[in-house]
Design an enzyme around this catalytic site. Structure first.
Site, short mmCIF file in Angstrom:
data_model
loop_
_atom_site.label_atom_id
_atom_site.label_comp_id
_atom_site.label_asym_id
_atom_site.label_seq_id
_atom_site.Cartn_x
_atom_site.Cartn_y
_atom_site.Cartn_z
N ASP A 3 106.95 -2.09 -75.65
CA ASP A 3 108.17 -1.58 -76.27
C ASP A 3 109.33 -1.47 -75.29
OD1 ASP A 3 106.54 0.45 -75.08
OD2 ASP A 3 107.82 1.99 -75.98
N GLU A 8 105.07 3.17 -75.88
CA GLU A 8 104.76 3.98 -74.71
C GLU A 8 105.88 4.98 -74.44
OE1 GLU A 8 104.86 5.65 -70.94
OE2 GLU A 8 106.32 4.10 -71.47
N GLU A 9 107.12 4.57 -74.69
CA GLU A 9 108.27 5.39 -74.31
C GLU A 9 108.27 6.76 -74.99
OE1 GLU A 9 110.12 4.84 -71.93
OE2 GLU A 9 110.04 2.70 -71.54
N ARG A 42 96.76 6.27 -55.95
CA ARG A 42 96.04 7.39 -55.36
C ARG A 42 94.95 7.83 -56.34
NH1 ARG A 42 98.60 11.86 -53.56
NH2 ARG A 42 97.05 13.31 -54.35
N HIS A 82 115.29 2.74 -66.81
CA HIS A 82 116.06 3.36 -67.89
C HIS A 82 117.56 3.29 -67.62
CE1 HIS A 82 112.52 5.84 -69.74
NE2 HIS A 82 112.10 4.72 -69.19
#
Length: 387
Positions: free
Chosen positions: A76, A133-134, A173, A360
């Site tokens: 998306d 996802e956003e 990590r 963004h």
């Protein structure tokens, strides 16, 4: 290291720029999903559509191995008007790939194409292409639609580009890599009245101010200074008063970030306790809403070790940071990591003028030079895990 045919590298760039030209948002990624599915089918993969509305899974099997691996990319875009002027800029007004999901999809397509042609692995690869996802809804929608029941996925891996990190470098990590994101809304109901006679009512501005100060003690006095990092920010203070009128209602809104679900639970609980206590003392009423959009992104130890090994082989050990600092940004891949072991990594998009523009941002563009790096990491990870 993986050697890609020059033609495939050129194709990945072409796919990425095609997706950039035609961005779609949220769950409305029908054309994007069609494009991806068509590519996967043309390479002989089985494709299952409409998982979590518009999500899809490509399935590639080889040999008799029972092991499997899931690789996920998001599809998306964002509701941002693009300010770039290059040839492949967005042709959909008010929408653009300002987060690089076009590149994520192209890298995963490149890995799928290479693995389908060479088939130098033993087991099953699930290529997961996710919508929305956003807004933090797509991963959970695919999970709720049976992603991990319908497909026997042993572990799941994801990746995101990161401007500011040198191109082709990878940061990861074990444990908490990225924070949760939660929003809160507190409505305090007092008794309004004339500004000249505040003693006749209950001033919600004073109550609200005390609440905001009280919220700042959650991190400093309720979470461990050594083991728990968190942010609680009040960002809006709205009233229905005017210059000579004490309001009847105050609304406080804000945002919280933390790195463990235990911290998340403690923040929510303590926040309401503070609001309730201050309002009770002042004779005010309250309403409290706490909405969690993204969980902390927590990498499992074994899968992170596998990811580091693959990245060092594919990119070079000098390009891999295996113990980077955690990030306060959020990612809905975290929902998948709550169900399956896995690892999320960050791939450098570049610095300064080449790939350094922030995510963004209306001037952002995915750096095509890292397509090969991302695809090579995916292919190496599959070959290592499905030997």
């Amino acid at each position: 290291m993986i050697k890609f045919e020059p033609g495939l590298i050129a194709e990945m760039t072409e796919w990425r720029r095609h997706l950039h030209r035609f961005p779609e948002c949220g769950f409305d990624v029908h054309q994007t999903a069609d494009f991806i599915a068509e590519k996967l089918v043309s390479w002989g993969l089985e494709v299952v559509r409409n998982i979590g509305q518009t999500g899809l899974v490509g399935i590639l099997k080889n040999g008799d191995g029972k092991a499997s691996i899931g690789l996920r990319a998001d599809m998306d875009a964002l509701h941002i008007e693009e300010q770039n002027t290059f040839e492949h800029c967005s042709r959909h007004q008010g929408r653009m790939h300002a987060c690089g999901h076009d590149g994520h999809s192209a890298m995963l397509l490149g890995a799928a194409c290479h693995l389908a042609r060479h088939r130098n692995f033993n087991g099953t690869v699930y290529f997961i292409f996710q919508p929305d996802e956003e807004h933090g809804c797509g991963a959970q929608a695919m999970i709720d639609d049976g992603l991990f029941e319908r497909f026997d996925i042993d572990a799941v891996y994801g990746m995101h580009n990161l401007p500011g990190l040198p191109a082709g470098h990878l940061a990861v990590r074990p444990g908490s890599l990225m924070a949760s994101e939660s929003s809160f809304e507190i409505r305090i109901h007092g008794v309004g009245g004339h500004a000249a006679m505040p003693h006749t009512g209950v001033d919600p501005i004073v109550v609200g101010s005390q609440v905001i100060l009280g919220l700042q003690t959650i991190v400093s006095r309720n979470l461990s200074a050594i083991h728990e990092t968190a942010v609680v920010s009040a960002t809006e203070f709205i009233t229905d008063g005017t210059v000579n009128v004490i309001p009847s209602t105050v609304t406080i809104k804000g945002d919280c970030r933390c790195f463990t679900e235990a911290s998340l639970t403690r923040i929510e609980s303590r926040m309401e306790q503070i609001v309730a206590g201050i309002c009770q003392a002042a004779g005010a009423r309250y309403e409290f809403e706490f909405t969690n959009s993204f969980y902390p992104t927590v990498n499992s130890a074994d899968e992170t070790r596998y990811a580091i090994e693959a990245a060092e082989q594919a990119l070079g050990a000098e390009r891999v940071n295996p113990s980077c600092d955690p990030f306060t940004i959020s990612e809905d891949f975290s929902s998948m990591l709550r169900v399956k072991p896995g690892c999320y990594a960050l791939l450098g998009n570049g610095t300064e003028s080449v790939g350094g523009c922030a995510l963004h941002n209306p001037k952002y563009d995915f750096n095509d030079d890292i397509l090969q790096s991302g695809a090579a990491y995916w292919v190496t990870l599959v070959q290592n895990r499905l030997q």
